[in-house]
Design a protein around this motif. Structure first.
Motif, mmCIF file in Angstrom:
data_model
loop_
_atom_site.group_PDB
_atom_site.id
_atom_site.type_symbol
_atom_site.label_atom_id
_atom_site.label_comp_id
_atom_site.label_asym_id
_atom_site.label_seq_id
_atom_site.Cartn_x
_atom_site.Cartn_y
_atom_site.Cartn_z
ATOM 1 N N ALA A 452 17.168 -3.321 93.565
ATOM 2 C CA ALA A 452 17.071 -3.603 92.138
ATOM 3 C C ALA A 452 18.418 -3.383 91.450
ATOM 4 O O ALA A 452 18.860 -4.192 90.635
ATOM 5 N N ALA A 453 19.080 -2.287 91.779
ATOM 6 C CA ALA A 453 20.382 -2.005 91.179
ATOM 7 C C ALA A 453 21.382 -3.095 91.526
ATOM 8 O O ALA A 453 22.142 -3.567 90.673
ATOM 9 N N ALA A 454 21.395 -3.510 92.794
ATOM 10 C CA ALA A 454 22.340 -4.540 93.229
ATOM 11 C C ALA A 454 22.086 -5.858 92.510
ATOM 12 O O ALA A 454 23.026 -6.593 92.177
ATOM 13 N N SER A 455 20.828 -6.185 92.266
ATOM 14 C CA SER A 455 20.508 -7.440 91.591
ATOM 15 C C SER A 455 21.060 -7.480 90.175
ATOM 16 O O SER A 455 21.534 -8.520 89.715
ATOM 17 N N PHE A 456 20.992 -6.353 89.465
ATOM 18 C CA PHE A 456 21.509 -6.319 88.098
ATOM 19 C C PHE A 456 23.029 -6.219 88.082
ATOM 20 O O PHE A 456 23.703 -6.986 87.385
ATOM 21 N N TYR A 457 23.573 -5.278 88.838
ATOM 22 C CA TYR A 457 25.024 -5.096 88.831
ATOM 23 C C TYR A 457 25.762 -6.269 89.474
ATOM 24 O O TYR A 457 26.934 -6.495 89.184
ATOM 25 N N GLY A 458 25.097 -7.009 90.343
ATOM 26 C CA GLY A 458 25.737 -8.137 90.993
ATOM 27 C C GLY A 458 25.367 -9.483 90.404
ATOM 28 O O GLY A 458 25.721 -10.524 90.958
ATOM 29 N N SER A 459 24.671 -9.499 89.267
ATOM 30 C CA SER A 459 24.226 -10.759 88.671
ATOM 31 C C SER A 459 25.391 -11.507 88.038
ATOM 32 O O SER A 459 26.361 -10.911 87.557
ATOM 33 N N PRO A 460 25.325 -12.848 87.988
ATOM 34 C CA PRO A 460 26.385 -13.619 87.324
ATOM 35 C C PRO A 460 26.586 -13.195 85.873
ATOM 36 O O PRO A 460 27.716 -13.179 85.373
ATOM 37 N N GLU A 461 25.497 -12.860 85.175
ATOM 38 C CA GLU A 461 25.618 -12.462 83.779
ATOM 39 C C GLU A 461 26.417 -11.173 83.639
ATOM 40 O O GLU A 461 27.279 -11.043 82.761
ATOM 41 N N TYR A 462 26.148 -10.203 84.521
ATOM 42 C CA TYR A 462 26.876 -8.938 84.457
ATOM 43 C C TYR A 462 28.354 -9.164 84.754
ATOM 44 O O TYR A 462 29.234 -8.630 84.070
#
Length: 569
Positions: A452-462
């Motif tokens: 879950a953390a990787a999905s948010f921190y690695g998202s294009p938006e982030y």
């Protein structure tokens, strides 16, 4: 850190992400990956029960009879039973699945037939040499030649060209056969095996089909394991470790009798010429010595670093964790550090701090505790009904403080709060309805903390919010997850990794790094107890967080007498 939308207070919001991700641990069902010999899945070495179950299934089963039909006197190689050969292939797959490389290796009968001829050559030749007076030396060669005369010590009896070809493409063992030979190859003892080449071939990621030839006692027993095939230089397959490393002993829980004196780390295309290795146990350095380096890029099987670890207890009373750190590993022209934990299984799991006993308290003191916990876990005050209900349960003893904390984290409100806080902390905005419902569903269905953390921190938006470049994004990950600025070599390495492996994998590595785990432990102690952990507590809980156990620490701290006392102030 780039131009970003307004985010909530950094330290506070970062803690909320840590706390928010606890939900994934609480609601996720415990799953044990399949470990059967014919499967391609990996054994989840972060799951103690999965490792114990797979080990008992593999080493506790009765061995199939060899059923050898050959004859030493007539140089007939014969065959062995299919069940026996299945056991040998199964043992190979067990070690592969523990190491995180694809299992599902199968037998090629033609390779087994060739290996059987070489196994016979080994056994008969050494019978002959042993029975002579004076005794001639043992013979084991990957380039066997026929015995030319009665005075030839090193030639092979029962020689065939098929066996000769197999010898050059096989692991060879004198004195063991069947599954015992596979264990011996993984051990790789002796001065001539410093490169652990036999182990390397068994764990070679692209291996798909092999053959096994076996000759039992009486006389010299032997094995030839045919491992060099057309798959040797195939493209690297998906592996359990995101770095692509192949370590033995592997990361995670490992039975003590599979932890051998020689430890190894393989990585395709790596250069270990300048690498150094250190090992610690409970924060204390353990003596190590590098024994071998092979830095042939894209080699077969792969580049390897081998070292000895002194004083390892392979039969501890309780699980014991060793932290391995390998520095200056050169990959694609950049230097990286590889770190992982090996936990040797003991008679019992490592002692976990017991749930604190609730102190005697008045109704007013219990009310203070309930109010503080609601604020820390849900970010709000309890309603009058909630305050009354929980105060009554805690005062009467029908529920413990630990039960209360878990109930808060199990609540539907918690999951929604989790999602809202992750969006605010990482993206600086409230979630849209579709995104909110999606992540609520993911957390409730068991998405892991790190994923879950990787999905948010690695998202294009982030990434876009942090400047839109990998350089700016990596600098932000250092600041957010490691609380420091990057050194130039580290920044260069992680930018190259983002280009090669994608930002999601890099974000995962950052979140689960030793530094990140120690940071999370420190933040939780500071938030719940207004102090940092002692050194032993930091080491223990950082190890637990590697297995996704953030919630265990939060619940332990929030139900402690120390937290209860602070809630009264």
């Amino acid at each position: 850190m780039g131009s970003t939308p307004a985010k909530s207070s950094r330290v506070f919001s970062r803690l909320l992400v840590v706390l928010a991700l606890f939900a994934a641990v609480l609601v996720a069902p415990t799953a044990t990956p399949a470990a059967e010999a014919t499967g391609g899945g990996w054994i989840d070495t972060s799951n103690r029960n999965a490792v114990v179950s797979a080990y008992n299934a593999e080493f506790g089963a009765a061995a199939a009879p060899i059923g050898w039909t050959g004859n030493r006197a007539t140089c007939s190689p014969g065959t062995t039973s299919q069940a026996f050969r299945n056991d040998v292939i199964g043992r190979v797959n067990f070690f592969r699945q523990m190491a995180g490389v694809p299992g599902g290796v199968t037998e090629d009968p033609s390779l087994s037939a060739a290996a059987q001829e070489m196994a016979l050559m080994i056994g008969v030749t050494n019978d002959t040499n042993t029975n002579r007076s004076p005794r001639w030396p043992t013979v084991l060669s990957h380039n066997p030649q026929p015995r030319q005369s009665s005075g030839s010590q090193n030639g092979y009896d029962c020689f065939t060209t098929t066996g000769q070809t197999a010898a050059g493409k096989s692991n060879l063992y004198l004195g063991r056969y069947g599954v015992d030979s596979i264990d011996g190859y993984m051990l790789d003892p002796g001065a001539g095996n410093a490169a652990v080449g036999h182990r390397n071939w068994i764990l070679h990621p692209t291996l798909r089909q092999i053959g096994t030839g076996d000759v039992p006692s009486p006389g010299w027993s032997s094995n030839a394991l045919y491992v060099i095939t057309g798959d040797t230089f195939a493209p690297q397959p998906a592996m359990r470790e995101s770095t692509g490393m192949v370590a033995w002993p592997p990361r995670g829980f490992v039975p003590g009798d599979l932890v051998y004196p020689r430890w190894s780390l393989g990585l395709r295309g790596a250069n270990f010429d300048s690498s150094n290795v250190s090992v610690t146990r409970n924060g204390q350095a353990v003596s190590t010595s590098v024994e071998f380096r092979n830095s042939t890029t894209n080699g077969a099987p792969f580049s390897i670093l081998v070292w000895n670890v002194n004083g390892v207890d392979t039969a501890p009373a309780a699980d014991t964790t060793y932290t391995v750190t390998v520095t200056n590993v050169a990959v694609a022209g950049t230097s990286q550090t590889i770190s992982y934990d090996v936990t040797i299984l003991g008679d019992t799991p490592a002692p976990t701090p017991t749930t604190p006993t609730d102190p005697p308290a008045s109704a007013a003191e219990m009310q203070n505790f309930v109010v503080q916990a609601y604020q820390d876990f849900l970010g709000r005050q309890p309603s009058a009904s909630e305050l009354s209900t929980w105060t009554g349960r805690l005062t009467s003893g029908s529920s413990s403080s630990f039960d209360f904390v878990r109930a808060l984290a199990d609540s539907p409100e918690w999951t929604a709060y989790v999602v809202d806080q992750m969006y605010l902390d990482t993206l600086g905005r409230r979630p849209d309805a579709g995104g909110r419902n999606f992540w609520i569903g993911r957390l409730q269905s068991g998405t892991t903390v790190a994923a879950a953390a990787a999905s948010f921190y690695g998202s294009p938006e982030y990434i876009e919010n942090e400047g839109g470049t990998y350089d700016a994004w990596i600098r932000d990950l250092y600041a957010e997850l490691l609380l420091r600025t990057p050194e130039s070599t580290g920044l260069s390495f992680w930018v190259s990794q983002a280009n090669q492996r994608g930002p999601g994998n890099v974000a995962f590595d950052f979140y689960q790094s030793q530094e990140s785990r120690e940071t999370r432990v420190n933040l939780l102690y500071e938030t719940f107890l207004n102090r940092g952990p002692d050194s032993s507590g930091l080491a223990y809980w950082a190890g637990q967080l590697n297995n996704g156990d953030d919630l265990a620490l939060a619940a332990f701290l929030a139900s402690s007498p120390e937290y209860f006392a602070l809630a009264q102030k």
